[in-house]
Scaffold this motif. Structure first.
Motif, PDB file in Angstrom:
ATOM      1  N   GLN A  61      32.137  39.635  27.096  1.00  0.00           N
ATOM      2  CA  GLN A  61      31.150  39.968  28.132  1.00  0.00           C
ATOM      3  C   GLN A  61      29.911  39.095  27.981  1.00  0.00           C
ATOM      4  O   GLN A  61      29.359  38.611  28.981  1.00  0.00           O
TER       5      GLN A  61
ATOM      6  N   GLY B 123      30.381  35.801  29.459  1.00  0.00           N
ATOM      7  CA  GLY B 123      30.480  35.808  30.914  1.00  0.00           C
ATOM      8  C   GLY B 123      31.879  35.643  31.464  1.00  0.00           C
ATOM      9  O   GLY B 123      32.058  35.374  32.660  1.00  0.00           O
TER      10      GLY B 123
ATOM     11  N   ASP C 153      33.580  41.396  32.497  1.00  0.00           N
ATOM     12  CA  ASP C 153      32.606  42.487  32.453  1.00  0.00           C
ATOM     13  C   ASP C 153      33.379  43.771  32.190  1.00  0.00           C
ATOM     14  O   ASP C 153      34.493  43.943  32.709  1.00  0.00           O
TER      15      ASP C 153
ATOM     16  N   ASP D 180      33.140  46.555  33.313  1.00  0.00           N
ATOM     17  CA  ASP D 180      33.409  47.336  34.526  1.00  0.00           C
ATOM     18  C   ASP D 180      34.327  46.613  35.510  1.00  0.00           C
ATOM     19  O   ASP D 180      34.572  47.108  36.614  1.00  0.00           O
ATOM     20  N   ASP D 181      34.861  45.484  35.103  1.00  0.00           N
ATOM     21  CA  ASP D 181      35.857  44.792  35.935  1.00  0.00           C
ATOM     22  C   ASP D 181      37.119  45.641  36.056  1.00  0.00           C
ATOM     23  O   ASP D 181      37.505  46.360  35.121  1.00  0.00           O
TER      24      ASP D 181
ATOM     25  N   ARG E 146      36.440  49.089  30.901  1.00  0.00           N
ATOM     26  CA  ARG E 146      35.662  50.107  30.190  1.00  0.00           C
ATOM     27  C   ARG E 146      36.486  51.374  29.982  1.00  0.00           C
ATOM     28  O   ARG E 146      36.381  52.038  28.945  1.00  0.00           O
TER      29      ARG E 146
ATOM     30  N   SER F  80      24.197  44.083  22.874  1.00  0.00           N
ATOM     31  CA  SER F  80      25.633  44.369  22.932  1.00  0.00           C
ATOM     32  C   SER F  80      26.014  45.447  21.933  1.00  0.00           C
ATOM     33  O   SER F  80      26.823  46.331  22.227  1.00  0.00           O
TER      34      SER F  80
END
Length: 388
Positions: A93, A96, A99, A101-102, A125, A312
Motif C-alpha cells: 500500500q 502505491g 490499497d 480497500d481495493d 481489507r 502504516s
C-alpha cells in the motif's frame, strides 16, 4: 563525585547480579518444563524495543542425533507467517501498487465472488480481517507437500487414534504440487474442479468474522500480481534484507536453509514439507532472526518508522473495527496483547507483545499432537510472562 561514582557502580553491580539471578531462574523453570513434557525441543525469547532480553533453546532439534535446539535452530512457524503478510500488505500500500480497500477482483486474473451475494464485492481489507466470507474447504489440506512420504508411524499409536491419523497421513502423502493460482482457482472459481458454494459463508462480505487460511493465501497472491514478483521475493526484499534476517526464508527442494530442526508429529519425526502457497504459513526462521522482526514491529507500534512508516504500523496494529472481529491486517489484537500463534504438523508457535508496548514473548516448538503439548506450551508462555 567519587562518592556518586562509587554508588553508581554498586547499583550497577546489584542490578547485574539480580539480572543474572533472574536469567538463571527462567532457565531453571523452563528446563524443568522441558524435562517433564513430551516436547522434543523449543526455543524462547523475551524481547523489548531494543532487542533480546532473554533467549535460550531447550531439548533437541534432532532427538535421534542428539542435536540440541538452540536460538539459531530454524523451523517453520506456521500461522505466525501471516504477520509478515500483514506487513507486506502495508508495504504494498505504501508503494502505491494496491490499497487495502481495493476489490480483490481488481487484482486477480480470475473472478472470485460469494455465490450467496454475487453483487457484493470482496476487498483486500476483508481478507486481512478474516471477514471476506471465504472459507477453508476440505481441500485445504492439499496445501502440504512433503518432500518424502510420511512413514506409517501411526502403527505405534493407540488404537483410538491410529485409524484417524492413518487417514490423514494417506491424504498428505497423496498431495501434489501445483501453482498457487491453480490451487486458488480450483476452490473458489466457478470453473474450478473442487468448487462448491461451501467455500463461502452465507453472510455479506465484511459483516462477520471467520478465520480463513485461504483468504490469506489469496492476499499473498494479490501482492504477487500487484508487484510483479513472487510473494516470497517481495518479503525478502522489503522485510528480510532490511532487518538482516539472513537465516530465514522458505524451504523447498531447490532452496535450503541451515540448522533446520526435525519436526515431531505424534512423537515421531516427519519429513520436511513445503506449501503450495506461502501466505498463511511456511515461513521458516529462528529465535534470533525473528526477534529482529518483533523488535522492529514493537518500535513501529510506538511510533517509529523502519521497514514501514509509523502511519502504516498505526493502521495495521489498531483495534479491529468491531469487537467481534479478532484480527486487523492479519494481526491478532485483543485487550492485552498483539501478535499471532501457529499450529501445523510438528509445530506450535507463539509470538505476542503487550499492548503497552514494553515487552514481547516468542516461543517456537518443534513438536505437536503429543500428550499435554498445549499445556506445556502454556506453562512455557506463563513462565516467560511472569518474568517480563
Amino acid at each position: 563525585m567519587r562518592a556518586l561514582l562509587s554508588f553508581l557502580f554498586i547499583v550497577m553491580g546489584v542490578y547485574s547480579l539480580q539480572s543474572q539471578q533472574q536469567t538463571d531462574s527462567i532457565t531453571k523453570e523452563l528446563k524443568r518444563i522441558q524435562e517433564s513434557s513430551n516436547l522434543v525441543g523449543f526455543a524462547v525469547a523475551i524481547v523489548n524495543k531494543d532487542g533480546i532480553v532473554y533467549s535460550k533453546g531447550f531439548g533437541y532439534s534432532n532427538k535421534e542425533q542428539l542435536i540440541p535446539y538452540t536460538t539459531k535452530t530454524v523451523q517453520p512457524i506456521a500461522s505466525i507467517s501471516k504477520t509478515l503478510l500483514g506487513v507486506a500488505l502495508m508495504k504494498a500500500q505504501e508503494l502505491g501498487i494496491l490499497d487495502l480497500d481495493d476489490k480483490i477482483n481488481d487484482h486477480l486474473p480470475f473472478t472470485i465472488q460469494n455465490p450467496f451475494y454475487p453483487n457484493e464485492p470482496i476487498t483486500i481489507r476483508q481478507l486481512a480481517s478474516h471477514t471476506s466470507s471465504i472459507l477453508d474447504t476440505e481441500h485445504y489440506e492439499k496445501i502440504y507437500i512433503f518432500n518424502d512420504s510420511i512413514p506409517p508411524f501411526y502403527e505405534n499409536l493407540p488404537q483410538k487414534t491410529k485409524q484417524e491419523v492413518q487417514k490423514e497421513v494417506d491424504l498428505l502423502n497423496g498431495n501434489q504440487m501445483m501453482s498457487a493460482s491453480q490451487f486458488i482457482k480450483n476452490q473458489y472459481c466457478t470453473d474450478g474442479k473442487w468448487y462448491t458454494s461451501n467455500g463461502f459463508s452465507n453472510t455479506v462480505p465484511g459483516s462477520s468474522y471467520k478465520y480463513s487460511n485461504m483468504g490469506a493465501n489469496i492476499a499473498a497472491y494479490i501482492i504477487a500480481q500487484a508487484s510483479g514478483m513472487e510473494y516470497t521475493e517481495f518479503l525478502r526484499k522489503h522485510i528480510l534484507k532490511p532487518l538482516q534476517m539472513n537465516d530465514s526464508g522458505w524451504v523447498s527442494k531447490t532452496h535450503h536453509l541451515e540448522n533446520v530442526s526435525t519436526l515431531y508429529w505424534y512423537g515421531h519425526p516427519i519429513p520436511t514439507y513445503e506449501f503450495i502457497t506461502y501466505g498463511d504459513g511456511g515461513f521458516m526462521t529462528n529465535i534470533e532472526d525473528f526477534s529482529k522482526y518483533m523488535t522492529a514491529v514493537m518500535k513501529g507500534y510506538q511510533g517509529e518508522s523502519n521497514i514501514l512508516k509509523a502511519s502504516s504500523y498505526k493502521e495495521m496494529l489498531s483495534q479491529p473495527a468491531s469487537k467481534e472481529f479478532k484480527k486487523n491486517v492479519f494481526w491478532t489484537i485483543d485487550d492485552e496483547k498483539i501478535g499471532h500463534s501457529g499450529n501445523d504438523p510438528g509445530i506450535i508457535s507463539h509470538a505476542y507483545f503487550l499492548r503497552e508496548g514494553s515487552h514481547g514473548i516468542i516461543v517456537f516448538v518443534n513438536t505437536s499432537e503429543v500428550e499435554n503439548d498445549m499445556i506445556s506450551v502454556r506453562d512455557i508462555y506463563r513462565t516467560l510472562l511472569k518474568y517480563m
